[in-house]
Design a protein around this motif. Structure first.
Motif, short mmCIF file in Angstrom:
data_model
loop_
_atom_site.label_atom_id
_atom_site.label_comp_id
_atom_site.label_asym_id
_atom_site.label_seq_id
_atom_site.Cartn_x
_atom_site.Cartn_y
_atom_site.Cartn_z
N TYR A 1 6.34 1.43 46.46
CA TYR A 1 6.03 -0.02 46.66
C TYR A 1 7.15 -0.85 45.61
CZ TYR A 1 1.49 0.20 48.47
OH TYR A 1 0.36 0.28 49.42
N GLU B 1 0.97 -5.57 59.85
CA GLU B 1 -0.14 -5.32 59.97
C GLU B 1 -0.53 -5.52 61.80
OE1 GLU B 1 -2.68 -7.14 57.33
OE2 GLU B 1 -1.82 -5.73 55.86
N THR C 1 3.32 -9.13 54.96
CA THR C 1 3.05 -7.85 55.56
C THR C 1 2.21 -8.27 56.66
OG1 THR C 1 1.19 -7.65 54.13
CG2 THR C 1 3.08 -6.48 53.48
N ASN D 1 4.37 3.38 53.22
CA ASN D 1 2.97 3.68 52.92
C ASN D 1 2.89 4.64 51.49
OD1 ASN D 1 1.73 2.26 54.99
ND2 ASN D 1 1.94 4.19 56.28
N ASP E 1 0.87 -2.87 63.77
CA ASP E 1 -0.26 -1.73 63.87
C ASP E 1 -1.36 -2.03 64.62
OD1 ASP E 1 1.55 -0.26 62.02
OD2 ASP E 1 0.57 -1.11 60.34
N PRO F 1 5.12 -2.69 50.44
CA PRO F 1 5.17 -1.06 50.65
C PRO F 1 6.42 -0.74 51.50
CG PRO F 1 3.40 -2.02 52.08
CD PRO F 1 4.24 -3.13 51.27
#
Length: 403
Positions: free
Chosen positions: A76, A167, A163, A73, A170, A70
């Motif tokens: 894609y 993550e 990804t 957000n 984040d 992505p």
């Protein structure tokens, strides 16, 4: 790395582009070799080179396994890193681009005001696929490139590995926010969202008169308290903008007001946080209040805004009625009674207004413009355009060029 696209790869790329309605990019570690692009699928804010850099990082090994990644957000892409080149297919979206999602996008990247309209147009033109379908397309491209089969689960697992790093970042940021105790309850107390959404100016004023939580506002930048307060004020603009849009305020009006207020926050010399936040909330609530006192009812305002935001998609009476939770028959009657024209006539007029923007400002063909705006075919578009304007789209474009 020098690399030349052979006839077979060129054919695969063209075939993939045609059948997926997505752009195709071929690059090496140093260069973007070739692009297979639709003119309406060009992000006005990111160049192709920027896009490729964000999709492939140094941590991604030459696994020759497709992965789904992505961007922002919203968009894609299907990507494959091979020993000789990188293959990118996209963008597509997995869900409808809502106003809130779009607002987050432009705020996160500080998109300038003059680009917002073209960015909205671009995102509304991006094809919509389920993730499972995007993975199937990736399996097909993989087979065309390597003549080997690959499981959907392998693509899913590889995508997850790619990804995971993002993550984790984040999560680290979340921990950091908790440790800093970034509490700005003043911005969320007393149902401010509801007051702004309803255009309830008096309740906002009363809430600020009775607020006793000023000393609980958290500190983000302890070495610069003015900067801290301005950051919190800008956060309040974000909260108010979203609430106002939910209250029916047109997103362009909301974004423009947001930009003006943020500029004022940044340039103010005498800055008092609570007074500034109160002014921000009242500004947005007043806009919503004025909107609610115009001649159209709330359902009609909501339908008009939905039409404006989805001009590049097929719009039906049933779909619009579902958005405002009333029956199609009643919506049709109410719209004609308040606006003075039928719903279908109104939609056609708005699509034709949008078509004129493309005729004035782009080199898209008549057929491409008709397709973008979901007309059944080019002939129908020309017929409707001439009926409403007295001239064909081609004649309109010629006249505008001569002017």
């Amino acid at each position: 790395m020098d690399y030349t696209i052979n006839d077979e790869l060129d054919y695969i790329c063209k075939l993939s582009q045609t059948n997926t309605s997505m752009n195709i990019f071929i690059k090496t570690s140093n260069n973007l070799i070739k692009e297979y692009k639709f003119p309406y699928l060009e992000n006005p804010f990111f160049s192709s080179e920027d896009l490729c850099e964000q999709l492939f990082t140094e941590n991604e090994a030459t696994a020759e396994i497709p992965f789904i990644k992505p961007l922002n957000n919203i968009e894609y892409y299907s990507c494959i890193r091979t020993a000789k080149f990188d293959f990118i297919m996209g963008p597509c979206v997995l869900e409808e681009v809502s106003n809130n999602l779009f607002y987050d996008y432009i705020k996160r990247h500080n998109v300038p005001l003059y680009l917002k309209k073209s960015l909205q147009t671009y995102l509304n033109s991006v094809p919509h696929y389920k993730k499972a379908n995007l993975i199937i397309m990736s399996q097909l491209v993989y087979f065309l490139l390597f003549r080997k089969q690959i499981k959907a689960s392998d693509i899913e697992d590889h995508s997850q590995n790619i990804t995971n790093a993002e993550e984790n970042i984040d999560f680290e940021l979340s921990i950091k926010r908790v440790k800093e105790q970034l509490h700005h309850d003043i911005l969320l107390e007393n149902n401010f969202n509801k007051y702004i959404k309803n255009g309830d100016v008096e309740h906002i004023k009363n809430a600020f008169r009775n607020t006793l939580y000023i000393d609980k506002v958290g500190v983000v930048t302890p070495d610069n308290l003015i900067r801290n307060d301005k950051n919190l004020a800008i956060a309040s603009v974000t909260i108010a903008t979203r609430a106002a849009i939910e209250g029916g305020l047109h997103y362009e009006v909301a974004y423009s007001l947001s930009d003006i207020l943020i500029q004022k926050i940044e340039t103010e010399q005498e800055f008092v946080l609570v007074k500034t936040v109160e002014r921000i909330f009242i500004e947005f609530a007043t806009k919503v209040k004025n909107l609610n006192t115009t001649k159209y009812s709330q359902p009609i305002h909501q339908v008009q805004q939905y039409i404006y935001n989805h001009l590049y998609q097929p719009l039906t009476l049933d779909k619009l009625a579902a958005q405002v939770h009333i029956s199609p028959k009643y919506l049709s009657h109410l719209f004609k009674e308040e606006v003075g024209v039928t719903l279908s006539t109104y939609i056609t007029e708005k699509k034709l207004e949008e078509a004129k923007i493309w005729l004035d400002n782009s080199n898209l063909s008549i057929s491409e413009i008709a397709h973008q705006l979901s007309f059944s075919d080019q002939s129908h578009f020309i017929k409707v355009f001439k009926r409403n304007n007295g001239i064909t789209p081609k004649q309109y474009r010629v006249i505008k060029v001569e002017e």
